[in-house]
Motif scaffolding. Structure first.
Motif, mmCIF file in Angstrom:
data_model
loop_
_atom_site.group_PDB
_atom_site.id
_atom_site.type_symbol
_atom_site.label_atom_id
_atom_site.label_comp_id
_atom_site.label_asym_id
_atom_site.label_seq_id
_atom_site.Cartn_x
_atom_site.Cartn_y
_atom_site.Cartn_z
ATOM 1 N N MET A 264 40.191 24.095 40.191
ATOM 2 C CA MET A 264 39.226 25.172 40.231
ATOM 3 C C MET A 264 39.434 26.027 38.992
ATOM 4 S SD MET A 264 38.652 28.180 43.045
ATOM 5 C CE MET A 264 40.333 28.586 43.243
ATOM 6 N N LEU A 265 38.493 25.993 38.110
ATOM 7 C CA LEU A 265 38.525 26.852 36.948
ATOM 8 C C LEU A 265 37.382 27.836 37.105
ATOM 9 C CD1 LEU A 265 39.039 24.089 34.283
ATOM 10 C CD2 LEU A 265 40.768 25.518 35.329
ATOM 11 N N LEU A 266 37.691 29.119 37.092
ATOM 12 C CA LEU A 266 36.645 30.100 37.335
ATOM 13 C C LEU A 266 36.903 31.362 36.550
ATOM 14 C CD1 LEU A 266 38.076 32.258 39.474
ATOM 15 C CD2 LEU A 266 37.611 30.415 41.032
ATOM 16 N N ASN A 267 35.941 32.218 36.545
ATOM 17 C CA ASN A 267 36.029 33.519 35.903
ATOM 18 C C ASN A 267 35.773 34.590 36.949
ATOM 19 O OD1 ASN A 267 36.387 32.687 33.146
ATOM 20 N ND2 ASN A 267 34.314 31.924 33.254
ATOM 21 N N ILE A 268 36.210 35.790 36.651
ATOM 22 C CA ILE A 268 36.002 36.915 37.553
ATOM 23 C C ILE A 268 35.054 37.904 36.888
ATOM 24 C CG2 ILE A 268 37.092 38.806 38.786
ATOM 25 C CD1 ILE A 268 39.684 37.222 38.629
ATOM 26 N N MET A 269 34.147 38.415 37.682
ATOM 27 C CA MET A 269 33.198 39.411 37.209
ATOM 28 C C MET A 269 33.145 40.506 38.269
ATOM 29 S SD MET A 269 29.290 38.652 36.123
ATOM 30 C CE MET A 269 28.453 38.837 37.664
ATOM 31 N N TYR A 270 32.881 41.730 37.889
ATOM 32 C CA TYR A 270 32.708 42.775 38.890
ATOM 33 C C TYR A 270 31.496 43.625 38.555
ATOM 34 C CZ TYR A 270 34.936 46.299 35.852
ATOM 35 O OH TYR A 270 35.246 47.151 34.829
ATOM 36 N N ASP A 271 30.974 44.268 39.596
ATOM 37 C CA ASP A 271 29.820 45.143 39.453
ATOM 38 C C ASP A 271 30.342 46.540 39.106
ATOM 39 O OD1 ASP A 271 27.510 46.596 39.638
ATOM 40 O OD2 ASP A 271 27.167 46.215 41.770
ATOM 41 N N ASP B 33 43.944 24.366 44.086
ATOM 42 C CA ASP B 33 42.960 25.452 44.044
ATOM 43 C C ASP B 33 43.541 26.731 44.637
ATOM 44 O OD1 ASP B 33 41.142 23.772 42.892
ATOM 45 O OD2 ASP B 33 39.879 23.548 44.659
ATOM 46 N N ILE B 34 44.226 26.607 45.771
ATOM 47 C CA ILE B 34 44.821 27.784 46.415
ATOM 48 C C ILE B 34 45.896 28.382 45.518
ATOM 49 C CG2 ILE B 34 46.154 28.576 48.415
ATOM 50 C CD1 ILE B 34 43.189 27.853 48.981
ATOM 51 N N TYR B 35 46.680 27.548 44.872
ATOM 52 C CA TYR B 35 47.715 28.034 43.963
ATOM 53 C C TYR B 35 47.084 28.791 42.792
ATOM 54 C CZ TYR B 35 51.827 28.055 40.977
ATOM 55 O OH TYR B 35 52.865 28.442 40.186
ATOM 56 N N TYR B 36 46.046 28.209 42.174
ATOM 57 C CA TYR B 36 45.352 28.887 41.076
ATOM 58 C C TYR B 36 44.781 30.227 41.519
ATOM 59 C CZ TYR B 36 45.288 24.818 37.878
ATOM 60 O OH TYR B 36 45.623 23.803 37.031
ATOM 61 N N LEU B 37 44.152 30.232 42.686
ATOM 62 C CA LEU B 37 43.558 31.472 43.194
ATOM 63 C C LEU B 37 44.626 32.529 43.436
ATOM 64 C CD1 LEU B 37 40.893 32.752 44.062
ATOM 65 C CD2 LEU B 37 41.277 31.849 46.344
ATOM 66 N N GLY B 38 45.766 32.133 44.010
ATOM 67 C CA GLY B 38 46.857 33.081 44.243
ATOM 68 C C GLY B 38 47.390 33.653 42.949
ATOM 69 N N ASN B 39 47.560 32.815 41.937
ATOM 70 C CA ASN B 39 48.026 33.314 40.633
ATOM 71 C C ASN B 39 47.022 34.249 39.994
ATOM 72 O OD1 ASN B 39 50.541 32.225 40.593
ATOM 73 N ND2 ASN B 39 50.078 30.585 39.176
ATOM 74 N N MET B 40 45.747 33.947 40.168
ATOM 75 C CA MET B 40 44.711 34.798 39.600
ATOM 76 C C MET B 40 44.739 36.176 40.268
ATOM 77 S SD MET B 40 40.618 34.408 39.741
ATOM 78 C CE MET B 40 40.707 34.647 41.500
ATOM 79 N N ILE B 41 44.906 36.210 41.579
ATOM 80 C CA ILE B 41 44.927 37.487 42.298
ATOM 81 C C ILE B 41 46.179 38.270 41.935
ATOM 82 C CG2 ILE B 41 45.155 38.513 44.588
ATOM 83 C CD1 ILE B 41 43.305 36.218 45.568
#
Length: 100
Positions: A1-8, A91-99
């Motif tokens: 899972m490669l993703l980017n984060i965006m916020y409003d 994917d879960i590992y990547y997401l945890g590191n991102m958070i």
């Protein structure tokens, strides 16, 4: 899972800001009025799922060659012997590191 984060940004910047100079107002008439994320929490969006795949649950657990992203600390990849892996723990590992 490669993703980017965006916020409003609207909760923090009620009148928004200039896209090229975030410290200035949209019309460049002064400073952009703002608060902190603690005072005015923003909503985060996970975007850019360009490498995502869809799996049929009837086919059993998916197995794939790993996609090596920028995070080189994934435990499954340390001693990888070339076998196909379940992509979901990664994917879960990547997401945890991102958070984190």
């Amino acid at each position: 899972m490669l993703l980017n984060i965006m916020y409003d940004p609207r909760p923090m910047y009620p009148k928004l800001f200039h896209p090229l100079a975030p410290t200035h107002s949209v019309d460049y008439s002064g400073s952009a009025k703002h608060t902190t994320r603690t005072v005015s929490p923003v909503k985060y969006y996970l975007i850019d799922f360009g490498l995502s795949r869809r799996y049929n649950p009837d086919d059993g657990p998916p197995r794939e060659h790993p996609i090596l992203g920028g995070d080189k600390s994934v435990p499954e990849f340390k001693n990888w012997d070339g076998t196909l892996l379940d992509p979901f723990p990664t994917d879960i590992y990547y997401l945890g590191n991102m958070i984190r």
